[in-house]
Write an enzyme that holds these catalytic residues in place. Structure first.
Site, short mmCIF file in Angstrom:
data_model
loop_
_atom_site.label_atom_id
_atom_site.label_comp_id
_atom_site.label_asym_id
_atom_site.label_seq_id
_atom_site.Cartn_x
_atom_site.Cartn_y
_atom_site.Cartn_z
N ASP A 46 0.87 -1.16 0.00
CA ASP A 46 0.00 0.00 0.00
C ASP A 46 0.92 1.22 0.00
O ASP A 46 2.11 1.13 0.32
CB ASP A 46 -0.95 0.00 1.20
C1 BGC Z 1 -4.96 3.34 -0.04
C2 BGC Z 1 -4.99 2.33 -1.16
C3 BGC Z 1 -4.77 3.02 -2.48
C4 BGC Z 1 -3.45 3.78 -2.43
C5 BGC Z 1 -3.13 4.52 -3.70
C6 BGC Z 1 -3.72 4.21 -0.09
O1 BGC Z 1 -3.80 5.23 0.83
O2 BGC Z 1 -5.04 2.68 1.21
O3 BGC Z 1 -6.24 1.65 -1.17
O4 BGC Z 1 -4.78 2.09 -3.53
O5 BGC Z 1 -3.51 4.72 -1.38
O6 BGC Z 1 -4.01 5.59 -3.90
#
Ligand code: BGC
Length: 819
Positions: free
Chosen positions: A227
């Site tokens: 993530d």
């Molecule tokens: C989120 C993810 C997301 C990523 C990219 C993170 O803060 O938890 O679900 O895909 O950001 O935007």
């Protein structure tokens, strides 16, 4: 073995350590570096899950915005989820995206979870089935997925650091289960490792769950992506099984990983394994020369009409939870006038906040939808109550540009802005601008109000701001961070800075000069801030009185109630389940004035509806996506049936909900409820929700005529229940036949009394029958044995309960397991 092994080995052999470690880290916010020496193009990723945003976080590159994942799950239709995947793959290809950062398959452990709307269900079986359809569809379109967030990222509070302590049984039986189902059935090309820790190790370093369970036990052969900003340690992450650290360029991989190998801290073979996974993903999506993509262009699914699909999902997802005296559907020829009430009826909340946000090129509000569907003159509209006190990014009536300057005031570049929000990540900056040189961004332009009165202006984001309206300076100062979440600048609340008395139709100049904070040390260089605005507020009592008068004068009142972006978003959890503002009072007073009051609940996840038994009908529309109003009109006027069934229990009051703790104590969040979440917990507590799991009425009636059970001779299923239902109503309909497996009488295992074992959707014309065969998986009678570290079948005489919901069981069959 995959068909790519030889090509991948060949490419790997040509890379030196620096190139290999570079490939494992983002080169910017969304992409990996290209390596021309092996014919590898840059692999691009993008959120996910309700649309494909693309690499730009702005409204100038619009995307089809589908209904929220809770809505998709409410259709109980994996085939529809698969078609959704086809559309998303088509969108991804259009935007040059190779991997979609979706689906989100964490569970509705508590209704307070901030991203509840972004997850499918409280039930792992339903989540796994919808997720399987979704991943299958996206990948049939030649685009990868990252099933996320692996694992136990079920709330937002302290999400970067929380250690969720989860016993092996709930971990296996609940939280890992959807991932397991999807990995085994849809073979995803990617998984995203969550921010949080599970029982100690942080997920990006979780060797047991990533390498032993996901790869080892389940045979996952895809790529694990962190993530965003979740990878914290070079050695820990690479040895824990994490392949890609996102975003870049500053990460724990790249040069840091090469150095760790050179220092003898990390074996190069471990790096090679990760590179193989990345190259295999690149091959599958068609960016590695010499490897034919997993889906040849000729085999891509037929083109999908995005708006039509968005509308279809939205109406199929609507859950009709109450319909007294068959108030709905409204008879278009006899409906009389309709009073449409609610701020969200005009400004629909079509999606939840956070990284799941996309920017559709249009939104059909309920007001637009009903206006188009009803004869002219039959519709009145009143705001009634505005749930949001907050300012939002300047939109309606604003024409804006952004000018970027360096420290000396020299113009570096400029761009037009579709609204007051600036969100530039990594190298996604206006032409000529670099993060190194950029010092100030000036938003300038005009605003032509649609209403006279005191307009509020404000700012969102961190850094220096100078805000002017006409010749007045409303604010000149700085906003400093007070929140640990690095995405706060994007998801945080706007701050009101002053008011200006304006006249409808008379343009005024507006300006916001932003001094960009220094992000040179941050993992991602980003510029994120907004010019925010709110229209003049009318007297709240007067608004309600107007709505009541309109309702009294109309044949039917339709009230749309909603949550706001400050209630449901990534980045924080909810603290209550109340509808914001005076919406409850509005509904009560409208219902008192008109017995034919229909309430539409526009929220992504459960809210308390204290007046639910005092109104004629209640529809849950979730976050319905860009075609919100068109779908709502279809359902209200009976062009389509509200086909949804609850994928999650809807509490009457937060106080009744069995699992509400989402706040860690000293960094720890114990999942002390064990295997009892959702309906499993409600049934254990003997508590009565407002609406149970699986509930949803539709417009016709069904009789469950017969159910027969045939045991299987071994294998993954215990047997199959074949059910025949008859549509006894007077219109065609679709029924979701639900099958729950109830434990034997006197069962002593500490486990839920029943669980969803299968379901099927059938359609029938009035008077006709339809039949479905539903497999009962072995897993429904198994528990995870914490001593033996394996699944154990619990023998006994179970009952297969077939019916319309958890609580509306129509037929029963004995299912003999073992003995
Ligand atoms: C989120 C993810 C997301 C990523 C990219 C993170 O803060 O938890 O679900 O895909 O950001 O935007």
């Amino acid at each position: 073995m995959t068909p790519y092994d030889a090509t991948v080995e060949d490419a790997l052999g040509k890379l030196d350590l620096d190139a290999k470690t570079r490939l494992l880290a983002g080169r910017n916010m969304w992409a990996l570096p290209a390596l021309p020496e092996i014919g590898l193009a840059s692999l691009v990723m993008s959120d996910g899950p309700v649309g494909v945003r693309g690499v730009r976080w702005t409204a100038d590159d619009p995307s089809v915005a589908l209904p929220s994942p809770t809505a998709l799950a409410a259709t109980w239709d994996p085939a529809l989820a698969r078609r959704t995947g086809h559309l998303l793959a088509q969108e991804a290809r259009r935007k040059g995206v190779h991997v979609l950062l979706a689906p989100t398959v964490n569970l509705h452990r508590s209704p307070l979870g901030g991203r509840h709307f972004e997850c499918y269900s409280e039930d792992p079986h339903l989540t796994g089935a919808i997720g399987t359809g979704y991943v299958t569809g996206v990948q049939e379109g030649g685009v990868g997925t990252t099933v996320k967030h692996f694992v136990a990222n079920d709330a937002e509070t302290e999400r970067f650091t929380v250690n969720n302590t989860v016993a092996p049984r709930p971990l296996r039986e609940l939280y890992l289960a959807p991932f397991e189902t999807i990995v085994k059935n849809a073979r995803p090309w990617g998984v995203m490792a969550a921010y949080n820790s599970v029982n100690g190790p942080t997920m990006t370093e979780h060797r047991h769950l990533q390498n032993e369970v996901l790869r080892g036990e389940w045979g996952f052969d895809g790529c694990i992506v962190s993530d965003w900003m979740a990878a914290r340690s070079t050695k820990g992450a690479i040895e824990g099984g994490l392949d890609i650290a996102m975003p870049g360029p500053r990460t724990v991989y790249g040069a840091a990983l090469a150095a760790a190998v050179r220092a003898g801290e990390v074996a190069e073979s471990v790096v090679d394994d990760a590179v193989r996974n990345v190259l295999r993903l690149a091959a599958r999506v068609g960016v590695l020369d010499g490897a034919p993509p997993a889906v040849a262009p000729a085999d891509l699914p037929a083109p999908v009409d995005g708006a039509a699909l968005a509308r279809e999902i939205a109406r199929r997802a609507v859950v009709l939870v109450r319909n007294e005296h068959r108030t709905l559907p409204l008879d278009p020829s006899a409906v009389g006038t309709v009073a449409l009430i609610g701020a969200a009826a005009r400004d629909a909340r079509v999606l939840g906040g956070g990284s799941a946000q996309v920017f559709p090129d249009h939104v059909v509000s309920p007001l637009d939808g009903l206006r188009a569907a009803l004869p002219e003159g039959d519709l009145t509209y009143r705001v009634g109550a505005d749930p949001s006190d907050e300012l939002a990014a300047a939109g309606h009536g604003f024409t804006l540009r952004a000018v970027c300057r360096d420290r000396a005031g020299r113009v570096l570049g400029e761009t037009s802005l579709p609204n007051g929000a600036v969100q530039w990540h990594g190298d996604d900056l206006p032409a000529g601008v670099t993060h190194e040189e950029l010092h100030t961004v000036e938003i300038t332009g005009t605003f032509t109000p649609r209403e006279s009165g005191p307009h509020c202006f404000g700012t969102k984001g961190i850094g220096g701001f100078r805000l002017t309206v006409g010749d007045r300076v409303l604010f000149d100062g700085a906003e400093v961070p007070d929140h640990a979440d690095p995405f706060e600048a994007f998801f945080g609340a706007p701050v009101e800075r002053g008011r200006a008395e304006l006249t409808a139709g008379e343009p005024v100049e507006v300006g916001l000069r932003h001094t960009v904070p220094d992000t040179s040390g941050a993992p991602v260089q980003a510029v994120g801030f907004a010019l925010a605005h709110r229209e003049p507020r009318r007297d709240a009592e007067e608004l309600i009185e107007e709505a009541v008068a309109a309702a009294r004068a109309a044949g039917t009142a339709v009230v749309v109630v909603a949550t706001t972006e400050r209630v449901e978003s990534e980045g924080f959890d909810r603290t209550d389940l109340r509808l914001p503002g005076r919406q409850d009072e509005l509904v009560r007073r409208v219902a008192a004035a008109n017995p034919r009051t229909v309430v539409v609940v526009n929220s992504g996840s459960p809210v308390e509806l204290p007046w639910r038994n005092d109104v004629a009908a209640v529809l849950l529309s979730w976050f319905p996506g860009q075609e919100a109003g068109a779908a709502l009109a279809d359902v209200l006027l009976g062009a389509a049936e509200p086909g949804g069934r609850l994928p999650t229990t809807w509490p009457a009051r937060l106080a009744d909900a069995p699992v509400t703790r989402v706040t860690p104590d000293n960094g720890e969040l114990p999942y002390e409820e064990g295997v009892f979440i959702g309906y499993r917990a409600w049934q254990k507590a003997g508590a009565e929700p407002a609406y149970c799991f699986g509930h949803g009425l539709g417009y016709t009636d069904w009789e469950y005529e017969t159910a027969t059970y045939a045991a299987a001779a071994g294998g993954a299923d215990l047997g199959t229940v074949t059910v025949r239902v008859r549509n006894t109503g007077d219109r065609p309909g679709r029924e979701v036949i639900q099958l729950y497996l109830a434990v034997p009488d006197g069962d002593t295992a500490e486990r839920p009394v029943r669980r969803l074992a299968g379901f099927a959707t059938v359609q029938a014309a009035p008077g006709e029958t339809a039949e479905a065969s539903i497999a009962v998986p072995r897993r429904a009678a198994e528990i995870w044995d914490e001593q033996a570290h394996g699944w154990r079948l619990v023998p006994g005489t179970y009952t297969a309960e077939t019916g319309r919901s958890l609580e509306d069981v129509r037929l029963r069959n004995r299912v003999q397991v073992g003995g």
